[in-house]
Design a protein around this motif. Structure first.
Motif, PDB file in Angstrom:
ATOM      1  N   TYR A   1     -59.680   3.776 -19.526  1.00  0.00           N
ATOM      2  CA  TYR A   1     -59.964   5.209 -19.608  1.00  0.00           C
ATOM      3  C   TYR A   1     -61.471   5.466 -19.607  1.00  0.00           C
ATOM      4  CZ  TYR A   1     -55.020   5.686 -20.894  1.00  0.00           C
ATOM      5  OH  TYR A   1     -53.643   5.656 -20.899  1.00  0.00           O
ATOM      6  N   ARG A   2     -62.237   4.614 -20.286  1.00  0.00           N
ATOM      7  CA  ARG A   2     -63.696   4.757 -20.286  1.00  0.00           C
ATOM      8  C   ARG A   2     -64.262   4.527 -18.893  1.00  0.00           C
ATOM      9  NH1 ARG A   2     -63.942   1.650 -25.260  1.00  0.00           N
ATOM     10  NH2 ARG A   2     -64.682  -0.113 -24.013  1.00  0.00           N
ATOM     11  N   ASP A   3     -63.735   3.504 -18.187  1.00  0.00           N
ATOM     12  CA  ASP A   3     -64.223   3.202 -16.839  1.00  0.00           C
ATOM     13  C   ASP A   3     -63.920   4.349 -15.877  1.00  0.00           C
ATOM     14  OD1 ASP A   3     -65.177   0.798 -17.718  1.00  0.00           O
ATOM     15  OD2 ASP A   3     -63.555  -0.414 -16.848  1.00  0.00           O
ATOM     16  N   ILE A   4     -62.734   4.913 -15.982  1.00  0.00           N
ATOM     17  CA  ILE A   4     -62.383   6.048 -15.112  1.00  0.00           C
ATOM     18  C   ILE A   4     -63.300   7.228 -15.400  1.00  0.00           C
ATOM     19  CG2 ILE A   4     -60.620   7.816 -14.695  1.00  0.00           C
ATOM     20  CD1 ILE A   4     -58.531   5.603 -14.846  1.00  0.00           C
ATOM     21  N   ALA A   5     -63.579   7.476 -16.665  1.00  0.00           N
ATOM     22  CA  ALA A   5     -64.484   8.573 -17.026  1.00  0.00           C
ATOM     23  C   ALA A   5     -65.887   8.320 -16.465  1.00  0.00           C
ATOM     24  CB  ALA A   5     -64.536   8.726 -18.541  1.00  0.00           C
ATOM     25  N   SER A   6     -66.328   7.067 -16.491  1.00  0.00           N
ATOM     26  CA  SER A   6     -67.650   6.726 -15.951  1.00  0.00           C
ATOM     27  C   SER A   6     -67.703   6.980 -14.447  1.00  0.00           C
ATOM     28  CB  SER A   6     -67.976   5.262 -16.239  1.00  0.00           C
ATOM     29  OG  SER A   6     -68.101   5.026 -17.627  1.00  0.00           O
ATOM     30  N   LEU A   7     -66.666   6.575 -13.728  1.00  0.00           N
ATOM     31  CA  LEU A   7     -66.633   6.788 -12.279  1.00  0.00           C
ATOM     32  C   LEU A   7     -66.570   8.277 -11.950  1.00  0.00           C
ATOM     33  CD1 LEU A   7     -64.211   3.913 -11.179  1.00  0.00           C
ATOM     34  CD2 LEU A   7     -66.660   4.080 -10.710  1.00  0.00           C
ATOM     35  N   GLN A   8     -65.800   9.024 -12.722  1.00  0.00           N
ATOM     36  CA  GLN A   8     -65.729  10.475 -12.497  1.00  0.00           C
ATOM     37  C   GLN A   8     -67.091  11.125 -12.718  1.00  0.00           C
ATOM     38  OE1 GLN A   8     -62.545  11.241 -15.287  1.00  0.00           O
ATOM     39  NE2 GLN A   8     -61.042  11.558 -13.654  1.00  0.00           N
ATOM     40  N   ALA A   9     -67.827  10.627 -13.713  1.00  0.00           N
ATOM     41  CA  ALA A   9     -69.158  11.174 -13.984  1.00  0.00           C
ATOM     42  C   ALA A   9     -70.135  10.871 -12.849  1.00  0.00           C
ATOM     43  CB  ALA A   9     -69.691  10.602 -15.297  1.00  0.00           C
ATOM     44  N   GLN A  10     -69.878   9.774 -12.103  1.00  0.00           N
ATOM     45  CA  GLN A  10     -70.733   9.398 -10.976  1.00  0.00           C
ATOM     46  C   GLN A  10     -70.327  10.099  -9.680  1.00  0.00           C
ATOM     47  OE1 GLN A  10     -71.222   5.087 -10.624  1.00  0.00           O
ATOM     48  NE2 GLN A  10     -70.862   4.872 -12.822  1.00  0.00           N
TER      49      GLN A  10
END
Length: 229
Positions: free
Chosen positions: A38-47
């Motif tokens: 979930y953290r990784d998906i949030a990071s990619l969405q932020a990018q």
């Protein structure tokens, strides 16, 4: 595995799927916890990655997100270079120019060490074993496939018999010795394979064929026992 590598692998996994993938399945494939996923998906969405979905429903990557070229591996760089060189040598002039332009765009934004790998790749494309068919024929066939338009061709079969046919083209196979068009033949009421070097005349008709190209290609794959990609 570093976090950057994990994010790259997550992007590649999402790219392979057109339907939402459950978070647990993604976490298992990556070997991480759901919380980390979930953290990784949030990071990619932020990018800027257009990842849609939420916990319990699954996730899907919408088209259009450009993966930073610096994240290409050396093997991926070699694959891109080899593929581009092959198309540049074997495609019609417009397709060849497109391959060279695409490779130039990729190498222009690579970091220095990967740009050197691309420029010095030792994977080369050898000469063809016979003369390629007329470039204009291949260009017309590609145009008809994209527009889902029927073709009228004059074709000479292996016995030398010439026939006039109406075809629904859906693919072109690039073989070492020849190019082969896959099409539904109205004369035979079945899929047939046509060597492009045996086409004597070709005209793109105004009439579109009644099925979508993707559906037609899928039917051919099923007939030939070829797994869908």
């Amino acid at each position: 595995m570093s976090r950057a590598e994990r994010l790259l692998q997550l992007m590649q996994t999402l790219r392979r799927h057109r339907q939402p993938v459950p978070g647990q399945a993604l976490a298992s494939e990556l070997g991480v916890s759901l919380r980390t996923l979930y953290r990784d998906i949030a990071s990619l969405q932020a990018q800027g990655a257009d990842i849609e979905g939420e916990a319990g429903l699954g996730y899907v990557l919408r088209p259009g997100f450009m993966l930073p070229p610096l994240m290409f591996s050396e093997d991926e760089i070699e694959a891109l270079v080899l593929g581009s060189r092959w198309v540049a040598e074997r495609g019609d002039p417009r397709l060849g120019d497109a391959a060279r332009n695409a490779l130039a765009k990729i190498t222009a934004v690579l970091p220095p060490e990967l740009r050197h790998e691309a420029d010095s790749s030792a994977l080369l494309v050898g000469p063809e074993n016979q003369t390629a068919p007329a470039d204009q024929l291949l260009f017309q066939i590609r145009t008809a496939i994209r527009a889902e338009r029927k073709l009228q061709v004059g074709y000479r079969d292996v016995q030398g018999e010439e026939t006039s046919r109406i075809l629904w083209p859906c693919a072109v196979g690039f073989f070492d010795r020849c190019l082969v068009m896959v099409a539904w033949c109205e004369l035979r009421r079945a899929f047939r394979h046509f060597r492009i070097d045996r086409i004597g005349s070709l005209a793109i008709l105004e009439e579109r064929y009644p099925e979508r190209r993707q559906a037609l290609l899928q039917k051919w794959r099923q007939q030939e026992g070829i797994p869908a990609r």
